[in-house]
Design a protein around this motif. Structure first.
Motif, PDB file in Angstrom:
ATOM      1  N   GLU A 392       0.855  -1.183   0.000  1.00  0.00           N
ATOM      2  CA  GLU A 392       0.000   0.000   0.000  1.00  0.00           C
ATOM      3  C   GLU A 392       0.894   1.236   0.000  1.00  0.00           C
ATOM      4  OE1 GLU A 392      -4.178   1.110   2.204  1.00  0.00           O
ATOM      5  OE2 GLU A 392      -2.654   0.032   3.328  1.00  0.00           O
ATOM      6  N   ILE A 393       0.716   2.107  -0.982  1.00  0.00           N
ATOM      7  CA  ILE A 393       1.600   3.267  -1.120  1.00  0.00           C
ATOM      8  C   ILE A 393       1.308   4.309  -0.054  1.00  0.00           C
ATOM      9  CG2 ILE A 393       2.322   5.151  -2.651  1.00  0.00           C
ATOM     10  CD1 ILE A 393       1.555   3.305  -5.017  1.00  0.00           C
ATOM     11  N   PHE A 394       0.054   4.610   0.163  1.00  0.00           N
ATOM     12  CA  PHE A 394      -0.385   5.615   1.132  1.00  0.00           C
ATOM     13  C   PHE A 394       0.261   6.979   0.864  1.00  0.00           C
ATOM     14  CE2 PHE A 394      -2.750   5.821   5.238  1.00  0.00           C
ATOM     15  CZ  PHE A 394      -3.732   4.915   4.889  1.00  0.00           C
ATOM     16  N   GLY A 395       0.204   7.376  -0.377  1.00  0.00           N
ATOM     17  CA  GLY A 395       0.746   8.667  -0.775  1.00  0.00           C
ATOM     18  C   GLY A 395       0.308   8.997  -2.188  1.00  0.00           C
ATOM     19  N   PRO A 396       0.653  10.193  -2.696  1.00  0.00           N
ATOM     20  CA  PRO A 396       0.134  10.683  -3.981  1.00  0.00           C
ATOM     21  C   PRO A 396       0.891  10.149  -5.194  1.00  0.00           C
ATOM     22  CG  PRO A 396       1.534  12.346  -3.000  1.00  0.00           C
ATOM     23  CD  PRO A 396       1.480  11.210  -2.013  1.00  0.00           C
ATOM     24  N   VAL A 397       0.991   8.830  -5.306  1.00  0.00           N
ATOM     25  CA  VAL A 397       1.739   8.191  -6.386  1.00  0.00           C
ATOM     26  C   VAL A 397       0.823   7.240  -7.146  1.00  0.00           C
ATOM     27  CG1 VAL A 397       3.702   6.727  -6.974  1.00  0.00           C
ATOM     28  CG2 VAL A 397       3.891   8.373  -5.094  1.00  0.00           C
ATOM     29  N   ALA A 398       0.772   7.398  -8.477  1.00  0.00           N
ATOM     30  CA  ALA A 398      -0.090   6.578  -9.326  1.00  0.00           C
ATOM     31  C   ALA A 398       0.757   5.746 -10.279  1.00  0.00           C
ATOM     32  CB  ALA A 398      -1.053   7.460 -10.118  1.00  0.00           C
ATOM     33  N   PRO A 399       0.930   4.446 -10.012  1.00  0.00           N
ATOM     34  CA  PRO A 399       1.662   3.568 -10.927  1.00  0.00           C
ATOM     35  C   PRO A 399       0.722   2.987 -11.980  1.00  0.00           C
ATOM     36  CG  PRO A 399       1.289   2.456  -8.832  1.00  0.00           C
ATOM     37  CD  PRO A 399       0.587   3.782  -8.755  1.00  0.00           C
ATOM     38  N   VAL A 400       1.079   3.125 -13.266  1.00  0.00           N
ATOM     39  CA  VAL A 400       0.211   2.705 -14.365  1.00  0.00           C
ATOM     40  C   VAL A 400       0.830   1.533 -15.110  1.00  0.00           C
ATOM     41  CG1 VAL A 400      -0.997   3.415 -16.458  1.00  0.00           C
ATOM     42  CG2 VAL A 400      -0.633   5.072 -14.603  1.00  0.00           C
ATOM     43  N   SER A 401       0.028   0.474 -15.304  1.00  0.00           N
ATOM     44  CA  SER A 401       0.415  -0.674 -16.118  1.00  0.00           C
ATOM     45  C   SER A 401      -0.721  -0.959 -17.097  1.00  0.00           C
ATOM     46  CB  SER A 401       0.676  -1.898 -15.233  1.00  0.00           C
ATOM     47  OG  SER A 401       1.673  -1.633 -14.268  1.00  0.00           O
ATOM     48  N   THR A 402      -0.501  -1.888 -18.004  1.00  0.00           N
ATOM     49  CA  THR A 402      -1.512  -2.164 -19.033  1.00  0.00           C
ATOM     50  C   THR A 402      -1.980  -3.614 -18.971  1.00  0.00           C
ATOM     51  OG1 THR A 402       0.155  -2.746 -20.692  1.00  0.00           O
ATOM     52  CG2 THR A 402      -0.528  -0.429 -20.576  1.00  0.00           C
ATOM     53  N   PHE A 403      -3.149  -3.852 -19.600  1.00  0.00           N
ATOM     54  CA  PHE A 403      -3.665  -5.208 -19.800  1.00  0.00           C
ATOM     55  C   PHE A 403      -4.267  -5.276 -21.192  1.00  0.00           C
ATOM     56  CE2 PHE A 403      -7.287  -2.916 -17.978  1.00  0.00           C
ATOM     57  CZ  PHE A 403      -8.347  -3.311 -18.786  1.00  0.00           C
ATOM     58  N   THR A 404      -4.553  -6.512 -21.644  1.00  0.00           N
ATOM     59  CA  THR A 404      -5.054  -6.678 -23.008  1.00  0.00           C
ATOM     60  C   THR A 404      -6.450  -7.284 -23.094  1.00  0.00           C
ATOM     61  OG1 THR A 404      -3.906  -8.807 -23.168  1.00  0.00           O
ATOM     62  CG2 THR A 404      -2.738  -6.851 -23.997  1.00  0.00           C
ATOM     63  N   ASP A 405      -6.924  -7.961 -22.029  1.00  0.00           N
ATOM     64  CA  ASP A 405      -8.282  -8.502 -22.060  1.00  0.00           C
ATOM     65  C   ASP A 405      -8.846  -8.550 -20.647  1.00  0.00           C
ATOM     66  OD1 ASP A 405      -7.544 -11.037 -20.787  1.00  0.00           O
ATOM     67  OD2 ASP A 405      -6.673 -11.595 -22.716  1.00  0.00           O
ATOM     68  N   ASP A 406     -10.143  -8.823 -20.549  1.00  0.00           N
ATOM     69  CA  ASP A 406     -10.832  -8.770 -19.254  1.00  0.00           C
ATOM     70  C   ASP A 406     -10.272  -9.779 -18.260  1.00  0.00           C
ATOM     71  OD1 ASP A 406     -12.304  -7.057 -20.794  1.00  0.00           O
ATOM     72  OD2 ASP A 406     -14.264  -7.862 -20.211  1.00  0.00           O
ATOM     73  N   ASP A 407      -9.980 -10.980 -18.736  1.00  0.00           N
ATOM     74  CA  ASP A 407      -9.462 -12.000 -17.826  1.00  0.00           C
ATOM     75  C   ASP A 407      -8.141 -11.565 -17.207  1.00  0.00           C
ATOM     76  OD1 ASP A 407     -11.631 -13.625 -18.303  1.00  0.00           O
ATOM     77  OD2 ASP A 407     -10.614 -14.872 -19.797  1.00  0.00           O
ATOM     78  N   GLU A 408      -7.284 -10.955 -18.011  1.00  0.00           N
ATOM     79  CA  GLU A 408      -6.004 -10.485 -17.487  1.00  0.00           C
ATOM     80  C   GLU A 408      -6.225  -9.373 -16.473  1.00  0.00           C
ATOM     81  OE1 GLU A 408      -1.643  -8.794 -18.963  1.00  0.00           O
ATOM     82  OE2 GLU A 408      -3.376  -8.633 -20.301  1.00  0.00           O
ATOM     83  N   ALA A 409      -7.167  -8.476 -16.751  1.00  0.00           N
ATOM     84  CA  ALA A 409      -7.448  -7.377 -15.829  1.00  0.00           C
ATOM     85  C   ALA A 409      -7.889  -7.904 -14.472  1.00  0.00           C
ATOM     86  CB  ALA A 409      -8.516  -6.456 -16.418  1.00  0.00           C
ATOM     87  N   VAL A 410      -8.797  -8.876 -14.471  1.00  0.00           N
ATOM     88  CA  VAL A 410      -9.285  -9.441 -13.213  1.00  0.00           C
ATOM     89  C   VAL A 410      -8.163 -10.182 -12.495  1.00  0.00           C
ATOM     90  CG1 VAL A 410     -10.854 -11.149 -12.233  1.00  0.00           C
ATOM     91  CG2 VAL A 410     -11.674  -9.569 -13.980  1.00  0.00           C
ATOM     92  N   ARG A 411      -7.350 -10.928 -13.253  1.00  0.00           N
ATOM     93  CA  ARG A 411      -6.245 -11.661 -12.627  1.00  0.00           C
ATOM     94  C   ARG A 411      -5.268 -10.706 -11.956  1.00  0.00           C
ATOM     95  NH1 ARG A 411      -1.285 -12.479 -14.068  1.00  0.00           N
ATOM     96  NH2 ARG A 411      -1.586 -11.761 -16.220  1.00  0.00           N
ATOM     97  N   LEU A 412      -4.906  -9.636 -12.637  1.00  0.00           N
ATOM     98  CA  LEU A 412      -3.989  -8.656 -12.058  1.00  0.00           C
ATOM     99  C   LEU A 412      -4.609  -7.994 -10.831  1.00  0.00           C
ATOM    100  CD1 LEU A 412      -2.687  -6.992 -15.350  1.00  0.00           C
ATOM    101  CD2 LEU A 412      -1.323  -8.371 -13.772  1.00  0.00           C
ATOM    102  N   ALA A 413      -5.879  -7.648 -10.932  1.00  0.00           N
ATOM    103  CA  ALA A 413      -6.545  -6.967  -9.823  1.00  0.00           C
ATOM    104  C   ALA A 413      -6.594  -7.846  -8.577  1.00  0.00           C
ATOM    105  CB  ALA A 413      -7.960  -6.561 -10.239  1.00  0.00           C
ATOM    106  N   ASN A 414      -6.829  -9.145  -8.763  1.00  0.00           N
ATOM    107  CA  ASN A 414      -6.980 -10.061  -7.634  1.00  0.00           C
ATOM    108  C   ASN A 414      -5.654 -10.594  -7.104  1.00  0.00           C
ATOM    109  OD1 ASN A 414      -9.772  -9.833  -7.611  1.00  0.00           O
ATOM    110  ND2 ASN A 414     -10.098 -11.661  -8.866  1.00  0.00           N
ATOM    111  N   ASP A 415      -4.566 -10.256  -7.745  1.00  0.00           N
ATOM    112  CA  ASP A 415      -3.258 -10.776  -7.364  1.00  0.00           C
ATOM    113  C   ASP A 415      -2.691 -10.008  -6.169  1.00  0.00           C
ATOM    114  OD1 ASP A 415      -0.905 -12.208  -7.310  1.00  0.00           O
ATOM    115  OD2 ASP A 415       0.052 -11.031  -8.906  1.00  0.00           O
ATOM    116  N   THR A 416      -3.347 -10.137  -5.024  1.00  0.00           N
ATOM    117  CA  THR A 416      -2.940  -9.465  -3.800  1.00  0.00           C
ATOM    118  C   THR A 416      -3.627 -10.150  -2.624  1.00  0.00           C
ATOM    119  OG1 THR A 416      -3.040  -7.376  -2.554  1.00  0.00           O
ATOM    120  CG2 THR A 416      -4.800  -7.780  -4.131  1.00  0.00           C
ATOM    121  N   GLU A 417      -3.019 -10.059  -1.462  1.00  0.00           N
ATOM    122  CA  GLU A 417      -3.662 -10.621  -0.274  1.00  0.00           C
ATOM    123  C   GLU A 417      -4.807  -9.741   0.211  1.00  0.00           C
ATOM    124  OE1 GLU A 417      -1.757 -10.288   3.656  1.00  0.00           O
ATOM    125  OE2 GLU A 417      -0.109  -9.218   2.680  1.00  0.00           O
ATOM    126  N   TYR A 418      -4.880  -8.509  -0.293  1.00  0.00           N
ATOM    127  CA  TYR A 418      -5.885  -7.563   0.191  1.00  0.00           C
ATOM    128  C   TYR A 418      -7.161  -7.625  -0.639  1.00  0.00           C
ATOM    129  CZ  TYR A 418      -1.876  -5.761   2.723  1.00  0.00           C
ATOM    130  OH  TYR A 418      -0.787  -5.659   3.544  1.00  0.00           O
TER     131      TYR A 418
END
Length: 488
Positions: A392-418
């Protein structure tokens, strides 16, 4: 004509002792804690530094008041909350300035928190009279089944520094409505707002001992004996996941009811059909509310490759146009972080990402001068092994990455213990619902950058906690269900 609200008048109006059994008193040791202005590092005030003895006295007061408070008519409890809501609204400017001074957020942010935080008192003033039960006939017809709700009992509340008013009202409101007494331990960085709130509740007539406030720099030493005291029946905490785990282990001995609102690592998904301008607007809200010092802050931006360049360019332009400065000054958009340790952590996360190949598009450098400032920052090409991809950054920093399809987006989003909150932007209603259902989060914002609402249940899954605050569900955390079987 009302007197002008100044730093001096606001600070002079705040009691700085311990609030125990309806009385303000010094700590048993006589020690004090410095409260700093994060924009300058200077000392704003000092507050009492509670000892183990003081903590026990606070719980004694809560236990002594519990039976009478539980018997207080729900309407009376609700009217106290309504009166407190109205008085906070009248003193909105005083509370806003106080929060800006001790926490650093801009006055505009603080005014928004006063509106949001006070609303929990209004919401739960209405819920106090709606605590219900049920009456049913047993399947065999011989017995009547009655259920009723009763207050859990004395509750320990440990609140964070980032929303000094709202994180208090979100816990205190339902406890008062349900008939629970409380011991509150506010964060050492921002205790003044809670002390002012306690004095306001005393002013509107909250009975002695129902609310007790202890400020201490020895949190573990003072809180653990209370958690392990068999008279305590509930623990609620908002803060980091590691601390939450420790508190839950301590609470296990007494089988306490627990509510834990812990860390987050919120993903922000922008699909190829999204309204990019609306997504950028939502990103600014999700990222920059409270300078990014929020568990709901967007932590990882995943943007479809086809719109990534447009989104990133517009986000960089918006972030770079923000003005950094002391929160009390006109024209300032972004205040300081709460303390030096927090600022250094944000800087370290950025340096780590850059060292692993990320590109800083704007910001990224600690400014010179006093105060704990960090500029709004956008980073592209953040690799998955960067620390900010997991922490968790807890500050004014926005890291941007890309995805190519919905399944990848959900996989990346869920890839965390939180699993506290996620955001997604799309024009496709079917996609919005399918993705929202697939996201492993307690809350999902669809085409909006803020999800917090007193009328909605706030809370997460996985390592982001247990329980809910706000909404109809919020008061249930402070109630036990009792079943009565009546043989005819």
């Amino acid at each position: 004509m009302a007197a002008a609200v100044t730093q001096e008048s606001v600070l002079e109006s705040v009691p700085t002792g311990l609030f125990i059994g309806g009385q303000w008193r010094e700590s048993a040791s006589g020690d004090r804690i410095d409260v700093h202005d994060p924009s300058t590092g200077s000392v704003l005030a000092t507050v009492a530094d509670a000892t183990v003895e003081d903590g026990r006295a606070a719980l004694d007061a809560a236990v002594a008041a519990q039976a009478d408070w539980a018997r207080t008519p729900p309407r009376d409890r609700g009217e106290l909350l309504r009166s407190a809501f109205e008085l906070i609204s009248e003193r909105a400017e005083q509370f806003a300035l106080l929060m800006t001074l001790e926490m650093g957020k801009t006055l505009a942010e603080s005014r928004g928190e006063v509106t949001y935080g006070s609303e929990f008192f209004r919401w739960f003033s209405e819920e106090a009279v709606r605590i219900g039960g049920r009456y049913a006939t047993a399947p065999n017809g011989a017995t009547r089944l009655l259920t009723t709700k009763q207050p859990v009992g004395p509750t320990l509340m440990i609140t964070p520094w980032n929303f000094p008013l709202a994180m208090g009202t979100r816990k205190i409101g339902p406890a008062i409505a349900a008939g629970c007494t409380m011991v509150v331990k506010p964060a050492t960085q921002t205790p003044l707002t809670m002390l002012a709130l306690a004095d306001l509740l005393r002013e509107v007539g909250l009975p002695d001992g129902v609310l007790n406030v202890v400020t201490t720099s020895h949190t573990g030493d003072v809180m653990e004996p209370l958690i392990r005291d068999p008279r305590l029946r509930k623990l609620t905490f908002t803060g980091s996941t590691p601390v939450g785990r420790t508190l839950m282990e301590q609470a296990a001995g007494g089988i306490l009811r627990v509510s834990m609102e812990l860390g987050g690592n919120a993903p922000f998904l922008v699909f190829e059909d999204a309204d990019v301008d609306k997504a950028v607007e939502g990103a600014m809200l999700a990222k920059m509310r409270n300078m990014g010092e929020a568990c709901t802050a967007a932590n990882r931006f995943y943007v479809h490759a086809s719109v990534a360049e447009e989104f990133t360019s517009k986000l960089t332009q918006r972030m770079g146009a923000l003005t950094v400065g002391r929160g009390t000054e006109q024209g300032v958009d972004v205040g300081p972080l709460v303390d030096e340790k927090s600022r250094d952590k944000v800087s370290s996360l950025v340096q780590d990402a850059v060292g692993k190949g990320a590109r800083v598009l704007v910001g990224g450098e600690v400014p010179s001068g006093a105060g704990w400032f960090y500029p709004p920052t956008v980073i592209a090409d953040v690799p998955p092994d960067a620390e900010m991809a997991k922490e968790e950054i807890f500050g004014p920093v926005a890291p941007v990455s890309t995805f190519t399809d919905d399944d990848e987006a959900v996989r990346l989003a869920n890839d965390t213990e939180y699993g506290l909150v996620a955001y997604l932007f799309t024009r496709d209603v079917s996609r919005a619902l399918l993705v929202a259902e697939a996201l492993e989060y307690g809350m999902v914002g669809v085409n909006q950058g803020i999800v917090s609402n007193p009328a909605a249940p706030f809370g997460g899954v996985k390592s982001s906690g247990v329980g809910r605050e706000g909404g109809f569900e919020g008061i249930d955390e402070y109630l036990e269900t009792k079943y009565i079987g009546l043989q005819l």
